[in-house]
Design a protein around this motif. Structure first.
Motif, PDB file in Angstrom:
ATOM      1  N   ALA A 120       0.444   6.824   2.212  1.00 49.35           N
ATOM      2  CA  ALA A 120      -0.826   7.583   2.524  1.00 49.35           C
ATOM      3  C   ALA A 120      -1.916   6.682   3.110  1.00 49.35           C
ATOM      4  CB  ALA A 120      -1.390   8.616   1.500  1.00 49.35           C
ATOM      5  N   SER A 121      -2.082   5.498   2.466  1.00 48.40           N
ATOM      6  CA  SER A 121      -2.963   4.539   2.746  1.00 48.40           C
ATOM      7  C   SER A 121      -3.016   4.087   4.030  1.00 48.40           C
ATOM      8  CB  SER A 121      -3.043   3.468   1.763  1.00 48.40           C
ATOM      9  OG  SER A 121      -3.037   3.817   0.349  1.00 48.40           O
ATOM     10  N   LEU A 122      -1.647   4.020   4.645  1.00 51.81           N
ATOM     11  CA  LEU A 122      -1.126   3.532   5.806  1.00 51.81           C
ATOM     12  C   LEU A 122      -1.325   4.504   6.868  1.00 51.81           C
ATOM     13  CD1 LEU A 122       1.713   1.253   4.685  1.00 51.81           C
ATOM     14  CD2 LEU A 122      -0.407   0.739   5.186  1.00 51.81           C
ATOM     15  N   ILE A 123      -1.641   5.546   6.836  1.00 55.94           N
ATOM     16  CA  ILE A 123      -1.245   6.743   7.896  1.00 55.94           C
ATOM     17  C   ILE A 123      -2.377   6.506   9.023  1.00 55.94           C
ATOM     18  CG2 ILE A 123      -2.917   8.403   6.880  1.00 55.94           C
ATOM     19  CD1 ILE A 123      -0.939  10.595   7.818  1.00 55.94           C
ATOM     20  N   GLY A 124      -3.467   6.141   8.830  1.00 57.82           N
ATOM     21  CA  GLY A 124      -4.559   5.738   9.746  1.00 57.82           C
ATOM     22  C   GLY A 124      -4.016   4.503  10.840  1.00 57.82           C
ATOM     23  N   LEU A 125      -3.728   3.483   9.981  1.00 58.35           N
ATOM     24  CA  LEU A 125      -3.308   2.401  10.369  1.00 58.35           C
ATOM     25  C   LEU A 125      -2.050   2.626  11.500  1.00 58.35           C
ATOM     26  CD1 LEU A 125      -3.550  -0.716  10.862  1.00 58.35           C
ATOM     27  CD2 LEU A 125      -2.034  -1.072   8.892  1.00 58.35           C
ATOM     28  N   ALA A 166       3.643   7.610  15.725  1.00 57.40           N
ATOM     29  CA  ALA A 166       3.357   9.045  15.449  1.00 57.40           C
ATOM     30  C   ALA A 166       3.861   9.235  14.151  1.00 57.40           C
ATOM     31  CB  ALA A 166       4.366   9.784  16.460  1.00 57.40           C
ATOM     32  N   VAL A 167       3.112  10.043  13.464  1.00 55.04           N
ATOM     33  CA  VAL A 167       3.066  10.392  12.193  1.00 55.04           C
ATOM     34  C   VAL A 167       3.025  11.807  11.688  1.00 55.04           C
ATOM     35  CG1 VAL A 167       2.738   7.939  11.324  1.00 55.04           C
ATOM     36  CG2 VAL A 167       0.830   9.772  11.532  1.00 55.04           C
ATOM     37  N   GLY A 168       2.121  12.520  12.613  1.00 54.78           N
ATOM     38  CA  GLY A 168       1.877  14.042  12.351  1.00 54.78           C
ATOM     39  C   GLY A 168       2.817  15.103  12.908  1.00 54.78           C
ATOM     40  N   LEU A 177      -1.208   5.300  13.107  1.00 55.32           N
ATOM     41  CA  LEU A 177      -1.757   6.050  14.307  1.00 55.32           C
ATOM     42  C   LEU A 177      -2.544   5.348  15.052  1.00 55.32           C
ATOM     43  CD1 LEU A 177      -3.029   9.456  12.748  1.00 55.32           C
ATOM     44  CD2 LEU A 177      -1.256   9.204  14.290  1.00 55.32           C
ATOM     45  N   ALA A 178      -3.154   4.354  14.668  1.00 60.90           N
ATOM     46  CA  ALA A 178      -4.067   3.347  15.440  1.00 60.90           C
ATOM     47  C   ALA A 178      -3.180   2.586  16.230  1.00 60.90           C
ATOM     48  CB  ALA A 178      -5.010   2.913  14.769  1.00 60.90           C
ATOM     49  N   LYS A 179      -2.015   2.292  15.731  1.00 61.86           N
ATOM     50  CA  LYS A 179      -0.945   1.442  16.291  1.00 61.86           C
ATOM     51  C   LYS A 179       0.001   2.135  17.153  1.00 61.86           C
ATOM     52  CE  LYS A 179      -0.460  -2.370  13.067  1.00 61.86           C
ATOM     53  NZ  LYS A 179       0.960  -3.004  12.169  1.00 61.86           N
ATOM     54  N   GLY A 180      -0.607   3.612  17.358  1.00 60.82           N
ATOM     55  CA  GLY A 180       0.355   4.453  18.350  1.00 60.82           C
ATOM     56  C   GLY A 180       1.861   4.840  17.745  1.00 60.82           C
ATOM     57  N   ALA A 201       0.916  -1.050   0.034  1.00 64.84           N
ATOM     58  CA  ALA A 201       0.139  -0.014  -0.036  1.00 64.84           C
ATOM     59  C   ALA A 201       0.756   1.253   0.003  1.00 64.84           C
ATOM     60  CB  ALA A 201      -1.095   0.094   1.255  1.00 64.84           C
TER      61      ALA A 201
END
Lengths: 285, 457
Positions: free
Chosen positions: A219-224, A231-233, A226-229, A216
């Motif tokens: 960008a497709s992975l960014i939410g995943l 940090a991306v932002g 974050l959900a795994k803790g 993927a």
């Protein structure tokens, strides 16, 4: 005076399209039968068959349409009506590589307009035109479902994400020079004809084509993530509310960088009082 | 302190707010393979479904509250229930993978990374509606996704999830992957059916609805990719688990697609009802130094919102109550550098280009909207043009054959509602007050960062 053999239109109907050479016809017919067998109703095979004939000649020729009509028991008028409805079917010979710049709103705003303008300058062609060497056909395209990777450029319908004018000019230079070009998401480029064959429903035979560029896009992975803790932002910057500064002087509406019109007719006498043709006549006049 | 810990002070950590289900293993090396899918409970939902009777299965999906993820939000189980049984005709399932609504970008990454979730959902749905032939109508312009669908279908046949007597259940199912050829209108379900029958993609008059006379005039269910792909998890983990997320009327998880002038564009899978503020807060907000000006909750056909609407719950009821539609959850965010007239003009050009020409209000109306908007954008408009825009949009909205016309009117109405002043500026100032260069992805880059952008070789 008319030179001998020069075609003169006398209002005569077009002659029937020439047939495919026998060996081409035999090959296409075998493929076509395979396509038709996938559907309970044979006419459903028309779209894939048009992709198939496009894979032979690089565009949908009258010969191709006559071939589809014959195999499906349709008239050429019925086939032409369908072939002209869909934008992916080309009506004339074009380049090996179709470079499509998304200029729908989001990509355009994020830089798609600037990329498209740069490529027109760089290649010396306009929308839906092909470079003289027959390598690249440039066009602007509509939203290609990759807005989180904007601005997006598609080459033979493979994704080139997060482009800039510079990266896009490098891309077309590489295509013209014959260097290997790999998309951000998708397989190493094949020619437009080979792409059309995949669209007709024949899987890409190249080893590694399915696996290319991994699972993927980032960008497709960014939410995943974050959900795994993970940090991306950076900082949170939703704020402050209030009116934007709007006292800037009018920006020169240069068509090259701003106006939305890339192709369709713009001026009409009805819409432009300054048009030399004058305003359209009043109703009933 | 990590970002996650910082956000957690407000009780809004991404771990709590997000709920990856379909996207849960997209970060594995080869998420699209059957092998990876099986390691993540792949095809377990199918086993449970096959142990039920088809009617019980339909009731179960209906009870789960799953609603269509393609925009309209129609209950999926109810669509299945409408298929007449014992009518002696073949039944068909057609998956709408013609994702083309501007801003919408969820089904394509889903199919690229996890095509087996759709195939498993298709088998379950076909068992429920007694169908032995299903189709995936994929838009043609996404060849990388087509490749993976071809491969996933091949794997599924080989493993006995498709074909004859699936898992010994007696269910036979053929699945055909069909590539479209470039026409937004084919995302409209009846236009899609005409296109799949080898015709120009133009919407059909309803009734009869596809459930009665769809593909080849036979009972047909048309479902969005994400709707069908959500079914296996509901079966495997239970409808109560599904209903524990979201709200009573909008239960479950869904993919939100954040794009535009945001720090973290991408896919966010969360329970229905999350807000844009929560999504922006966890993902870094708007790009540094800029603020949100306007956004769409579900693609360009849904009336736009402004920063007043940051706290609107993004579920079917919440967005509807605020005057728009949840649509495809395509959250396109534009900051203060963006000219709303330019944005709306471009969307309108899109609708004019994609209008199928079947009905007059849409075919003629979108054409004239474009003429007016181009004049206004270029500083050649008159004040009366603004009312004329509204009037033409009013003559398209609700008077067209299909929803494309309504979609074309939405950006006109909503932008005039929130940004009429900006239209007026274009008229009085005889030009556009915005510099498009400031809106680009690279506008705020220093030379150094710009050098590293552009990913292709």
């Amino acid at each position: 005076m008319t030179a001998p053999n020069q075609e003169v239109s006398l209002g005569m109907p077009q002659l029937p399209a020439p047939a495919y050479p026998a060996e081409v016809r035999a090959r296409l017919e075998a493929d076509a039968k395979e396509v038709i067998a996938r559907y309970p109703g044979s006419r459903s095979a028309l779209l894939p068959l048009l992709h198939l004939v496009q894979s032979e000649e690089g565009y949908v020729s009258r010969t191709g349409m006559a071939f589809c009509a014959e195999l499906l028991g349709l008239t050429t008028a019925e086939v032409t009506a369908v072939a002209t409805f869909y934008t992916m079917y080309r009506r004339r010979p074009s380049g090996d590589y179709q470079v499509g710049v998304c200029t729908n709103t989001l990509c355009a705003v994020m830089g798609g307009d600037a990329i498209f303008d740069r490529l027109k300058d760089h290649l010396g062609v306009g929308n839906d035109e092909t470079t003289e060497d027959g390598k690249v056909t440039l066009e602007h395209i509509e939203c290609n479902a990759a807005c989180d990777f904007a601005p997006v450029v598609m080459v033979n319908w493979e994704f080139f994400d997060n482009q800039t004018p510079e990266s896009a000019t490098r891309l077309v230079d590489d295509l013209i020079a014959g260097r290997t070009v790999e998309p951000t998401r998708g397989a190493p480029l094949c020619t437009y004809k080979e792409t059309a064959r995949i669209l007709a429903g024949f899987p890409d035979p190249r080893p590694g084509a399915v696996e290319a560029t991994g699972g993927a896009g980032a960008a497709s992975l960014i939410g995943l993530k974050l959900a795994k803790g993970e940090a991306v932002g950076q900082a949170r910057v939703v704020g402050p509310r209030g009116a934007a500064p709007r006292d800037t002087p009018p920006h020169d509406p240069s068509p090259t960088e701003h106006l939305s019109s890339h192709d369709a007719p713009q001026q009409t006498s009805a819409s432009d009082p300054a048009n030399p043709a004058g305003p359209a006549a009043e109703e009933g006049e | 302190m990590t970002l996650a810990a910082e956000i957690d002070r407000d009780g809004t950590s991404p771990e709590k707010l997000l709920s990856p289900v379909l996207s849960a293993f997209w970060d594995e090396p080869e998420p699209w393979t059957l092998e990876t899918y099986r390691r993540h409970d792949g095809y377990e939902g199918l086993r449970k479904a096959l142990a039920m009777s088809p009617d019980d299965l339909i009731a179960y999906v209906k009870d789960s509250g799953l609603r269509g993820r393609g925009g309209a939000g129609f209950p999926t189980g109810m669509k299945w229930q409408f298929i007449p049984q014992g009518d002696g005709k073949p039944h068909y399932l057609v998956v709408n993978a013609d994702e083309s609504e501007p801003g919408t970008c969820k089904d394509i990454p889903l199919l690229f990374a996890n095509p087996h979730s759709l195939i498993e959902g298709i088998v379950i749905a076909c068992y429920a509606i007694r169908s032995s032939h299903a189709f995936i109508y994929l838009r043609g312009e996404v060849v990388p996704v087509l490749r993976r669908l071809h491969e996933a279908v091949r794997e599924a046949y080989e493993a006995g999830y498709l074909g004859a007597n699936i898992l010994g259940s007696g269910l036979d199912l053929e699945l055909t992957v069909h590539a479209g050829a470039g026409a937004y209108i084919c995302g409209e379900e009846t236009a899609l059916l005409d296109s799949l029958e080898g015709r120009r993609g133009q919407p059909r008059l309803r009734p009869p609805f596809p459930a009665v006379a769809g593909l080849y005039a036979c009972p047909t269910v048309v479902n969005n990719v994400e709707s069908i792909a959500s079914v296996p998890a509901i079966l495997n983990r239970g409808k109560d688990w599904f209903k524990s997320m979201g709200s009573e009327k909008s239960p479950g998880f869904t993919l939100y697609s954040l794009s535009g002038h945001v720090a973290g564009p991408g896919q966010y899978e969360a329970p229905l009802g999350i807000t844009l503020r929560q999504l922006l807060d966890m993902s870094g907000g708007m790009r540094a130094g800029h603020r949100l000006k306007f956004w769409t909750p579900g693609g360009s056909s849904t009336p736009m919102f402004t920063d007043e609407h940051l706290d609107v719950p993004l579920d079917y009821e919440g967005v509807g109550a605020a005057g728009s539609m949840l649509g495809t959850k395509a959250l396109q965010c534009f900051d203060e550098t963006t000219c709303v007239v330019r944005a709306v003009t471009r969307w309108t050009e899109f609708y004019a280009h994609e209008s199928c020409g079947k009905c007059t209000p849409c075919r003629e109306g979108t054409y004239w909207l474009v003429q007016l908007l181009r004049d206004i954008e270029a500083g050649k408009g008159e004040m009366a043009d603004l009312d004329k825009l509204n009037d033409i949009a009013d003559n398209i909205n609700g008077k067209s054959f299909c929803a494309l016309g309504d979609g074309a009117a939405s950006p006109i109405f909503s932008s005039l509602k929130y940004f009429r002043e900006e239209y007026e500026q274009h008229v009085t100032g005889k030009g556009c007050p915005f510099d498009p260069a400031r809106s680009t992805l690279w506008a705020d880059d220093t030379d150094d960062t710009n050098a590293h952008r552009g990913v292709n070789a």
